[in-house]
Write a protein that holds these residues in place. Structure first.
Motif, short mmCIF file in Angstrom:
data_model
loop_
_atom_site.label_atom_id
_atom_site.label_comp_id
_atom_site.label_asym_id
_atom_site.label_seq_id
_atom_site.Cartn_x
_atom_site.Cartn_y
_atom_site.Cartn_z
N CYS A 1 10.90 65.26 56.94
CA CYS A 1 11.40 66.40 57.71
C CYS A 1 12.87 66.21 58.10
N SER A 2 13.42 65.03 57.82
CA SER A 2 14.80 64.72 58.16
C SER A 2 15.71 65.04 56.98
N ASP A 3 17.00 64.97 57.21
CA ASP A 3 17.97 65.12 56.15
C ASP A 3 17.98 63.84 55.31
N THR A 4 17.67 63.99 54.04
CA THR A 4 17.55 62.80 53.16
C THR A 4 18.83 62.50 52.38
N TYR A 5 19.91 63.18 52.71
CA TYR A 5 21.15 63.02 51.95
C TYR A 5 21.63 61.57 51.96
N ILE A 6 21.61 60.93 53.12
CA ILE A 6 22.11 59.56 53.24
C ILE A 6 21.28 58.60 52.39
N VAL A 7 19.96 58.76 52.42
CA VAL A 7 19.08 57.88 51.64
C VAL A 7 19.33 58.08 50.15
N GLN A 8 19.45 59.34 49.72
CA GLN A 8 19.70 59.62 48.32
C GLN A 8 21.06 59.09 47.88
N LEU A 9 22.06 59.21 48.77
CA LEU A 9 23.39 58.69 48.46
C LEU A 9 23.36 57.17 48.32
N GLU A 10 22.64 56.51 49.23
CA GLU A 10 22.51 55.05 49.17
C GLU A 10 21.85 54.63 47.87
N ALA A 11 20.78 55.35 47.49
CA ALA A 11 20.07 55.00 46.25
C ALA A 11 20.99 55.16 45.04
N SER A 12 21.81 56.22 45.05
CA SER A 12 22.74 56.45 43.94
C SER A 12 23.81 55.37 43.89
N LEU A 13 24.35 55.01 45.05
CA LEU A 13 25.40 53.98 45.11
C LEU A 13 24.85 52.61 44.70
N LEU A 14 23.60 52.31 45.13
CA LEU A 14 23.00 51.03 44.75
C LEU A 14 22.74 50.95 43.25
N GLY A 15 22.57 52.12 42.62
CA GLY A 15 22.36 52.14 41.18
C GLY A 15 23.55 51.64 40.38
N ILE A 16 24.74 51.69 40.99
CA ILE A 16 25.95 51.24 40.29
C ILE A 16 25.92 49.72 40.07
N PRO A 17 25.78 48.90 41.15
CA PRO A 17 25.77 47.44 40.93
C PRO A 17 24.44 46.91 40.37
N LEU A 18 23.35 47.66 40.57
CA LEU A 18 22.05 47.14 40.18
C LEU A 18 21.57 47.64 38.81
N VAL A 19 22.10 48.77 38.34
CA VAL A 19 21.65 49.33 37.07
C VAL A 19 22.81 49.50 36.08
N PHE A 20 23.82 50.25 36.47
CA PHE A 20 24.86 50.62 35.52
C PHE A 20 25.80 49.47 35.16
N ILE A 21 26.22 48.67 36.13
CA ILE A 21 27.06 47.51 35.82
C ILE A 21 26.28 46.50 34.97
N PRO A 22 25.01 46.19 35.30
CA PRO A 22 24.23 45.33 34.40
C PRO A 22 24.12 45.87 32.98
N ILE A 23 23.96 47.19 32.83
CA ILE A 23 23.88 47.78 31.49
C ILE A 23 25.19 47.55 30.73
N ILE A 24 26.31 47.73 31.42
CA ILE A 24 27.61 47.52 30.79
C ILE A 24 27.76 46.06 30.34
N ILE A 25 27.33 45.13 31.21
CA ILE A 25 27.41 43.70 30.87
C ILE A 25 26.53 43.38 29.66
N ILE A 26 25.32 43.95 29.65
CA ILE A 26 24.38 43.72 28.55
C ILE A 26 24.94 44.28 27.25
N LEU A 27 25.49 45.51 27.30
CA LEU A 27 26.06 46.13 26.10
C LEU A 27 27.26 45.33 25.59
N PHE A 28 28.11 44.87 26.51
CA PHE A 28 29.26 44.07 26.11
C PHE A 28 28.80 42.76 25.47
N SER A 29 27.80 42.11 26.10
CA SER A 29 27.30 40.83 25.59
C SER A 29 26.76 41.00 24.17
#
Length: 309
Positions: free
Chosen positions: A184-212
């Motif tokens: 019932c609350s505004d979920t914008y902050i939680v969704q933003l946090e999840a998106s931002l965490l996806g950068i160091p936890l998902v997308f940067i690892p993918i870049i490292i794996i592809l480079f490797s």
């Protein structure tokens, strides 16, 4: 404070026969997953030939797979037996945290494994000086701590959300997206946090794996003999398959557009990467890795009872 004290997990809505078949299938998969992962972890810890950085990382991957499937499978089996089940508010938030921490840790462990293969194939003469025992342990500890601590942020912000209305989750575990749909609350902050965490936890690892693997492929293609190329590729093919399965199913649930994707398809994809990949991973390494096959053979042979003459 949230007015909801418990949630109802619907799981897979089907007739009793279909649910019993699925229950038996998942029970077999869960038992096989625990057995196979524990077997390979035991082989890595007891066989001196497997006391290398690569197998240290493999054992960490399988420990994570045991944790992941144990967080999901027993409760899913309970839901199938009872055609739905209730879970307390704190139990739901805790399941969300441990699930997220396992997924984040797996992303980082897979990245460390790709780096290990990059060093082994592209810098073989410096491999032992780079991948020292101390350095490998630091990589493992960092992967676990980063995965667990990063999800603590989402755990805290989700736990303070106000849930005051419907408490029915059309899923077989407490995932972030269906849980936030009930807030019932505004979920914008939680969704933003999840998106931002996806950068160091998902997308940067993918870049490292592809480079490797780009560097690995270039190096392998430059090896003059076909035998050398085949041997070099065989050391990283299992990891490449595991990475592909993990990220394709992960993207299928969270990244690809949801339009036209039914809840049943979404739940099936979730079941694939939370339950079945934990079984597929040890199968892939068992079938494609000669060192593990050899260690298993020696393990069985040395423990076989001696026949009297």
């Amino acid at each position: 404070m949230s007015a909801v004290t418990e949630f109802i997990l619907l799981g897979f809505q089907a007739n009793q026969t279909a649910r019993m078949i699925m229950f038996l299938l998942l029970l077999v998969v869960y038992c096989a997953t625990i057995s196979m992962n524990l077997l390979i972890i035991t082989l890595v810890s007891t066989s001196k030939n497997l006391h290398t950085p690569m197998y240290l990382f493999i054992s960490q991957l399988f420990i994570n797979d045991i944790l992941l499937t144990t967080e999901i499978s027993p409760n899913t089996l309970h839901i199938l037996l009872n055609n739905g089940a209730t879970i307390t508010f704190i139990g739901c938030i805790s399941q969300l945290y441990f699930f997220g921490a396992s997924e984040a840790s797996e992303c980082l462990i897979l990245t460390v494994m790709s780096y290990d293969r990059y060093v082994a194939i592209c810098n073989p003469l410096r491999y032992t000086s780079i991948m020292t025992t101390t350095y490998c342990i630091k990589l493992v500890v960092t992967s676990w701590l980063a995965g667990m601590s990063s999800m603590m942020i989402t755990f805290i912000t989700t736990s303070v959300q106000n849930f005051c209305g419907p408490n029915t989750i059309d899923h077989f575990f407490c995932d972030l997206v269906p849980l936030l749909e009930l807030s019932c609350s505004d979920t914008y902050i939680v969704q933003l946090e999840a998106s931002l965490l996806g950068i160091p936890l998902v997308f940067i690892p993918i870049i490292i794996i592809l480079f490797s693997y780009t560097q690995i492929i270039v190096t392998i293609l430059n090896i003059p003999s076909s035998t050398g190329r085949q041997k070099a590729f065989s050391t990283c093919s299992s990891h490449l398959i595991v990475v592909s399965i993990f990220y394709w199913t992960l993207f299928g649930v969270y990244i690809l557009p949801t339009k036209g994707k039914t809840l049943s398809i979404n739940k099936s994809l979730s079941l694939l990467y939370t339950v079945f990949t934990s079984l597929i991973n040890p199968i892939i390494y068992s079938l494609k890795n000669n060192d593990i096959k050899k260690a298993l053979h020696e393990h069985i042979y040395t423990r076989a009872p001696c026949k009297s003459l």
